[in-house]
Design a protein around this motif. Structure first.
Motif, PDB file in Angstrom:
ATOM      1  N   SER A 131       0.991  -1.106   0.173  1.00 18.99           N
ATOM      2  CA  SER A 131       0.145   0.125  -0.061  1.00 18.99           C
ATOM      3  C   SER A 131       0.897   1.105   0.071  1.00 18.99           C
ATOM      4  O   SER A 131       1.937   1.300   0.899  1.00 18.99           O
ATOM      5  CB  SER A 131      -0.948   0.022   1.245  1.00 18.99           C
ATOM      6  N   CYS A 135      -5.981  -2.225   3.207  1.00 25.20           N
ATOM      7  CA  CYS A 135      -5.487  -0.905   3.426  1.00 25.20           C
ATOM      8  C   CYS A 135      -4.489  -1.005   4.532  1.00 25.20           C
ATOM      9  O   CYS A 135      -4.543  -2.220   5.187  1.00 25.20           O
ATOM     10  CB  CYS A 135      -6.574  -0.098   4.049  1.00 25.20           C
ATOM     11  N   SER A 136      -3.672  -0.041   4.955  1.00 25.80           N
ATOM     12  CA  SER A 136      -2.474  -0.115   5.640  1.00 25.80           C
ATOM     13  C   SER A 136      -2.742   1.064   6.551  1.00 25.80           C
ATOM     14  O   SER A 136      -2.680   2.227   6.032  1.00 25.80           O
ATOM     15  CB  SER A 136      -1.240  -0.078   4.999  1.00 25.80           C
ATOM     16  N   ARG A 137      -2.470   0.970   8.153  1.00 24.41           N
ATOM     17  CA  ARG A 137      -2.374   1.931   8.734  1.00 24.41           C
ATOM     18  C   ARG A 137      -1.084   2.513   8.794  1.00 24.41           C
ATOM     19  O   ARG A 137      -0.163   2.051   8.983  1.00 24.41           O
ATOM     20  CB  ARG A 137      -2.671   1.427  10.267  1.00 24.41           C
ATOM     21  N   ARG A 197      -5.234   8.389   0.914  1.00 21.94           N
ATOM     22  CA  ARG A 197      -5.106   8.309   2.222  1.00 21.94           C
ATOM     23  C   ARG A 197      -6.274   8.742   2.883  1.00 21.94           C
ATOM     24  O   ARG A 197      -7.138   9.570   2.276  1.00 21.94           O
ATOM     25  CB  ARG A 197      -4.081   9.170   2.943  1.00 21.94           C
ATOM     26  N   LEU A 242     -12.740  -0.139  11.425  1.00 24.28           N
ATOM     27  CA  LEU A 242     -11.510   0.375  11.826  1.00 24.28           C
ATOM     28  C   LEU A 242     -11.305   1.061  13.104  1.00 24.28           C
ATOM     29  O   LEU A 242     -12.396   1.914  13.387  1.00 24.28           O
ATOM     30  CB  LEU A 242     -10.827   1.211  10.623  1.00 24.28           C
ATOM     31  N   GLN A 302      -4.816   6.800  10.899  1.00 31.86           N
ATOM     32  CA  GLN A 302      -4.557   7.403   9.468  1.00 31.86           C
ATOM     33  C   GLN A 302      -4.231   6.338   8.811  1.00 31.86           C
ATOM     34  O   GLN A 302      -3.437   5.222   9.212  1.00 31.86           O
ATOM     35  CB  GLN A 302      -3.532   8.441   9.480  1.00 31.86           C
ATOM     36  N   TYR A 303      -4.986   6.007   7.423  1.00 29.85           N
ATOM     37  CA  TYR A 303      -4.821   4.793   6.703  1.00 29.85           C
ATOM     38  C   TYR A 303      -4.327   4.997   5.317  1.00 29.85           C
ATOM     39  O   TYR A 303      -4.604   6.248   5.089  1.00 29.85           O
ATOM     40  CB  TYR A 303      -6.086   3.753   6.780  1.00 29.85           C
ATOM     41  N   SER A 304      -4.027   4.234   4.639  1.00 30.43           N
ATOM     42  CA  SER A 304      -3.668   4.473   3.267  1.00 30.43           C
ATOM     43  C   SER A 304      -4.170   3.100   2.483  1.00 30.43           C
ATOM     44  O   SER A 304      -4.097   2.057   2.921  1.00 30.43           O
ATOM     45  CB  SER A 304      -2.164   4.449   2.802  1.00 30.43           C
TER      46      SER A 304
END
Length: 378
Positions: free
Chosen positions: A238, A276-278, A304, A335, A339-341
């Motif tokens: 990600s 997604c990735s934090r 993001r 979740l 903040q995530y991407s």
């Protein structure tokens, strides 16, 4: 592999070359590319190639190799004939973007934290070319870092070393099976480690690799991907975009949205465990959906989003076309605040590639619905 052996010769005798090589243009400027075959003596042989623009849609590239710069960003120009390829980087900028430039101070560290070599300094739009490092950091020689205009909010300090996954033996550096190379990056603001430090627009890195290692692992260029290497031993793609493998110079180009441990290797190492990735441990005050980058994009784009508040929320992120039809579901998950991407690769719910056009990315929670426009250009 992408190179051919002419009759009676070895592949090492010939290569395809693009002229000019890596360069920069302002929006509105044009450049005529040429390509030719060069032999081991430096003699040139004219040839007709197929031109294409990889990664960001920063301009228009004609069938004859004429490039017109249209939008700021980093693109990869590719020339190809049967089983021969060559690539060159093109950085497109605006005059306003060039007027203001922050800088990065760069240090290289060994595993004990000792500085290796001299401190270097680069500005936005400059390319850091890594060379002259002794063992074991010599595996980084040939690597590059490019900071596009506007990617820094202020001056930073950047420290580069080997990733944790690298093992140092008597005279060699080895990786876990399936990994062929990697860098580890730390960013400091005023002496304080910032992790992750998010770049907008993303930074381009170039990872050199040894072709014989690919052969030992039974891999081809098409098998390679670039990942973030996590402390728990997992891999996360990600926020890594526009991966292009240059088989002539044995380099892997990629754009990264933030710095961490970045490795390249067999794409089968990554198994989907979520969408997604934090990337941030703080708790935002409110839900927010950021613009995607690149935009326009081809073949994929990253974005993001913030999950605000103090408790977990049910979050859905979906892609719609302009007719209001749902195209893809990127996320349906509960979740924690943070903040995530995430990325969208331009495919629909059945995995089929969708066509060029304007799409909407929609983030929905119990309290709010947020929408952004994206442009896919095939």
């Amino acid at each position: 592999r992408s190179r051919v052996t002419p009759p009676g010769e070895t592949r090492a005798h010939y290569r395809l070359v693009i002229d000019p090589a890596d360069t920069m243009l302002l929006v509105g400027q044009t450049l005529n590319y040429a390509a030719y075959i060069m032999d081991s003596t430096g003699a040139r042989l004219d040839t007709t190639v197929t031109w294409s623009l990889q990664g960001n849609a920063v301009g228009i590239l004609s069938e004859e190799g004429e490039f017109t710069a249209m939008d700021p960003g980093i693109g990869i120009v590719k020339a190809q004939i049967p089983r021969f390829t060559a690539v060159a980087r093109i950085l497109v900028a605006t005059e306003a973007g060039m007027a203001e430039s922050d800088t990065a101070q760069v240090r290289f560290r060994d595993r004990e934290g000792n500085q290796v070599g001299h401190i270097r300094r680069i500005a936005e739009k400059d390319v850091l070319k890594i060379s002259g490092l002794p063992f074991p950091l010599n595996i980084l020689n040939g690597g590059q870092v490019l900071l596009p205009p506007g990617s820094l909010d202020q001056g930073i300090s950047l420290e580069i070393t080997l990733p944790d996954i690298a093992e140092i033996l008597d005279s060699t550096v080895t990786f876990t099976e399936g990994i062929i190379t990697g860098f580890s990056f730390d960013v400091y603001e005023d002496g304080i480690l910032v992790h992750p430090y998010v770049f907008d627009p993303p930074v381009q890195i170039v990872l050199p690799y040894k072709p014989e290692l690919l052969e030992e692992l039974g891999l081809n260029a098409e098998d390679l991907a670039v990942f973030f290497y996590n402390p728990d031993g997992t891999y996360d793609p990600s926020g890594i975009l526009n991966i292009v493998v240059d088989e002539t110079e044995n380099k892997i180009y990629a754009e990264v949205s933030h710095f961490s441990q970045v490795v390249a290797g067999d794409k089968k190492l990554y198994s989907t465990t979520g969408c997604c990735s934090r990337i941030e441990s703080v708790m935002p005050l409110q839900n927010r959906l950021y613009p995607n980058y690149p935009n326009p994009f081809n073949p994929e784009t990253a974005f993001r989003f913030d999950v605000g508040g103090r408790t977990a929320q049910d979050v859905s992120i979906e892609v719609y076309n302009m007719n209001g039809q749902r195209v893809a579901v990127i996320l349906e998950k509960r979740l924690e605040p943070g903040q995530y991407s995430a990325t969208w690769n331009g495919t629909n719910r059945t995995g089929q590639t969708v066509g060029s056009g304007v799409y909407l990315i929609r983030m929905k929670t119990a309290s709010v619905t947020l929408t952004r426009r994206m442009v896919l250009m095939r």
